[in-house]
Design a protein around this motif. Structure first.
Motif, PDB file in Angstrom:
ATOM      1  N   PRO A 128      -5.427   1.583  -4.258  1.00  0.00           N
ATOM      2  CA  PRO A 128      -6.563   2.306  -3.666  1.00  0.00           C
ATOM      3  C   PRO A 128      -7.143   3.326  -4.633  1.00  0.00           C
ATOM      4  O   PRO A 128      -6.458   3.846  -5.525  1.00  0.00           O
ATOM      5  CB  PRO A 128      -5.936   2.973  -2.428  1.00  0.00           C
ATOM      6  CG  PRO A 128      -4.740   2.134  -2.109  1.00  0.00           C
ATOM      7  CD  PRO A 128      -4.225   1.629  -3.422  1.00  0.00           C
ATOM      8  N   CYS A 135       1.958   2.369  -3.340  1.00  0.00           N
ATOM      9  CA  CYS A 135       0.894   2.922  -4.186  1.00  0.00           C
ATOM     10  C   CYS A 135       0.675   4.408  -3.956  1.00  0.00           C
ATOM     11  O   CYS A 135      -0.036   5.050  -4.745  1.00  0.00           O
ATOM     12  CB  CYS A 135      -0.424   2.178  -3.936  1.00  0.00           C
ATOM     13  SG  CYS A 135      -0.393   0.422  -4.355  1.00  0.00           S
ATOM     14  N   THR A 136       1.252   4.970  -2.925  1.00  0.00           N
ATOM     15  CA  THR A 136       1.003   6.369  -2.577  1.00  0.00           C
ATOM     16  C   THR A 136       1.834   7.303  -3.437  1.00  0.00           C
ATOM     17  O   THR A 136       2.901   6.940  -3.957  1.00  0.00           O
ATOM     18  CB  THR A 136       1.341   6.598  -1.091  1.00  0.00           C
ATOM     19  OG1 THR A 136       2.725   6.300  -0.870  1.00  0.00           O
ATOM     20  CG2 THR A 136       0.491   5.703  -0.206  1.00  0.00           C
ATOM     21  N   GLU A 138      -8.046   6.359  -4.176  1.00  0.00           N
ATOM     22  CA  GLU A 138      -7.482   7.711  -4.100  1.00  0.00           C
ATOM     23  C   GLU A 138      -6.160   7.836  -4.837  1.00  0.00           C
ATOM     24  O   GLU A 138      -5.716   8.957  -5.131  1.00  0.00           O
ATOM     25  CB  GLU A 138      -7.303   8.139  -2.638  1.00  0.00           C
ATOM     26  CG  GLU A 138      -6.421   7.206  -1.816  1.00  0.00           C
ATOM     27  CD  GLU A 138      -7.218   6.113  -1.125  1.00  0.00           C
ATOM     28  OE1 GLU A 138      -6.735   5.584  -0.115  1.00  0.00           O
ATOM     29  OE2 GLU A 138      -8.334   5.812  -1.599  1.00  0.00           O
ATOM     30  N   TYR A 139      -5.514   6.708  -5.175  1.00  0.00           N
ATOM     31  CA  TYR A 139      -4.242   6.740  -5.900  1.00  0.00           C
ATOM     32  C   TYR A 139      -4.382   6.132  -7.300  1.00  0.00           C
ATOM     33  O   TYR A 139      -3.396   5.699  -7.880  1.00  0.00           O
ATOM     34  CB  TYR A 139      -3.169   5.994  -5.118  1.00  0.00           C
ATOM     35  CG  TYR A 139      -2.906   6.568  -3.750  1.00  0.00           C
ATOM     36  CD1 TYR A 139      -2.393   7.855  -3.604  1.00  0.00           C
ATOM     37  CD2 TYR A 139      -3.196   5.841  -2.603  1.00  0.00           C
ATOM     38  CE1 TYR A 139      -2.173   8.398  -2.353  1.00  0.00           C
ATOM     39  CE2 TYR A 139      -2.974   6.377  -1.346  1.00  0.00           C
ATOM     40  CZ  TYR A 139      -2.468   7.656  -1.224  1.00  0.00           C
ATOM     41  OH  TYR A 139      -2.250   8.187   0.019  1.00  0.00           O
ATOM     42  N   LYS A 140      -5.572   6.116  -7.804  1.00  0.00           N
ATOM     43  CA  LYS A 140      -5.790   5.565  -9.147  1.00  0.00           C
ATOM     44  C   LYS A 140      -5.119   6.418 -10.217  1.00  0.00           C
ATOM     45  O   LYS A 140      -4.573   5.914 -11.194  1.00  0.00           O
ATOM     46  CB  LYS A 140      -7.298   5.452  -9.416  1.00  0.00           C
ATOM     47  CG  LYS A 140      -7.633   4.752 -10.713  1.00  0.00           C
ATOM     48  CD  LYS A 140      -9.133   4.601 -10.882  1.00  0.00           C
ATOM     49  CE  LYS A 140      -9.462   3.881 -12.181  1.00  0.00           C
ATOM     50  NZ  LYS A 140     -10.945   3.735 -12.358  1.00  0.00           N
ATOM     51  N   THR A 197       0.829  -1.205   0.000  1.00  0.00           N
ATOM     52  CA  THR A 197       0.000   0.000   0.000  1.00  0.00           C
ATOM     53  C   THR A 197       0.862   1.254   0.000  1.00  0.00           C
ATOM     54  O   THR A 197       0.517   2.260  -0.632  1.00  0.00           O
ATOM     55  CB  THR A 197      -0.934  -0.012   1.221  1.00  0.00           C
ATOM     56  OG1 THR A 197      -1.689  -1.227   1.235  1.00  0.00           O
ATOM     57  CG2 THR A 197      -1.887   1.164   1.186  1.00  0.00           C
TER      58      THR A 197
END
Length: 360
Positions: free
Chosen positions: A262, A148-149, A264-266, A145
């Motif tokens: 996630p 992914c940010t 929000e990080y698409k 995760t």
């Protein structure tokens, strides 16, 4: 030759067995009917154990009989674990017990690790090298995760940024604050600034040997040609570019569980050039090529040209992909022959020479 039923069995007495009376002949001439599977009798094992206790003293006499049998089995007197279990059943006790499922479950429950907050993984990610990002993401779900940010990719870009390196406009620091395609842009910039990635591009051949097989059933998304002015040559060269979308490989990966970034990080993971490559063929002369956009590449070969000094490239595009194991039919598609060919290059989407849109 005596019959099998009349064979005389060899008898052992516990009192007659000692270290002075046991000879090689006793084992060489032993009756196979008595010593099955190379195993000595229980009486002989107990006699040898008694003799060892007498020689070793009081401490050896305290050793239980099961330990003596286990020592004999380790020295090779018993052929297999099944035979050892038979002897244990005869003595009314067992020296080895198989672990039950409940014992294994409790053992695994005691080995479970701790659940660390995601902030700790974010701090550790600040010390990860670019080539170790995938290894770090496979540690656990929270480590994945973190990768992914947008913070992770921005820190990775700033740690490896070099002002002296040449970068396209989209990869400059003032453009990197856009979240859309941030991951793809950081990866592209690393192949301009990060030395291990730059040397990897320089060492790779312009066209790998596995290219004809990996490009099969690739879809042609875009095609264009342009004139190139080479140095030291009077006549210009013509460069033909085929933007291909590689087919999705159906591989059974036990580690893959369908994780998606996630929501929000698409935008950070958006990459229109994912699984795309550019087949670049440079010829000595201009060659007319029909429109093949939207078609599928089903055949690709590189041979020697007719002048024996250059290459000859043959491409076959069809409307639908060809199943594995079947040969494509040339009359059902569009065949392109490029001859003579000066050079052939295959550029992945992250290659420094791969053309991409600045608005991506």
């Amino acid at each position: 030759m005596p019959r099998k039923g009349n064979r005389k069995r060899l008898k052992y007495r516990a009192d007659d067995v000692s270290s002075h009376r046991v000879t090689v002949a006793d084992f060489a001439n032993s009756d196979p009917a008595v010593v099955k599977s190379g195993r000595i009798k229980k009486a002989v094992a107990n006699a040898v154990q008694k003799e060892v206790k007498a020689l070793c003293g009081l401490e050896a006499s305290r050793v239980p009989s099961e330990d003596g049998l286990s020592v004999l089995s380790e020295n090779g007197h018993f052929g297999s674990s099944d035979e050892l279990e038979d002897i244990e059943n005869d003595n009314g006790s067992s020296c080895r017990k198989k672990k039950s499922k409940k014992h294994k479950e409790s053992f695994m429950a005691d080995r479970t690790g701790g659940d660390y907050p995601i902030d700790i993984w974010l701090v550790l990610a600040s010390y990860i090298r670019p080539e170790d990002v995938m290894t770090f993401a496979l540690i656990c779900k929270k480590a994945w995760t973190v990768t992914c940010t947008a913070v992770f990719w921005m820190r990775l870009y700033k740690r490896n940024y070099q002002a002296s390196a040449y970068l396209p406009d989209r990869l400059l620091p003032e453009w990197m604050y856009r979240l859309r395609s941030l991951r793809a842009c950081v990866i592209r910039s690393l192949f301009h600034m990060y030395e291990p990635f730059c040397s990897r591009v320089a060492k790779n051949p312009p066209l790998p040997e596995s290219t004809p097989n990996t490009l099969l059933n690739s879809k042609c998304l875009l095609f264009w040609c342009r004139k190139v002015e080479p140095g030291g040559r009077a006549e210009p060269l013509w460069e033909f570019n085929f933007k291909l979308k590689k087919p999705l490989l159906k591989q059974k990966n036990p580690c893959s569980n369908g994780l998606q970034p996630p929501i929000e990080y698409k935008e950070v993971h958006f990459n229109p050039d994912q699984d795309c490559c550019l087949l670049q063929v440079t010829t000595l002369n201009f060659i007319f090529i029909p429109v093949v956009m939207g078609m599928t590449l089903t055949f690709f070969t590189i041979n020697v040209s007719t002048d024996m000094r250059h290459h000859r490239v043959r491409l076959l595009f069809q409307d639908c992909p060809v199943l594995s194991g079947k040969k494509p039919r040339g009359e059902l598609g569009v065949q392109i022959v490029l001859d003579p060919v000066h050079s052939v290059h295959l550029l992945d989407w992250w290659h420094p020479k791969y053309p991409f849109s600045a608005t991506a």
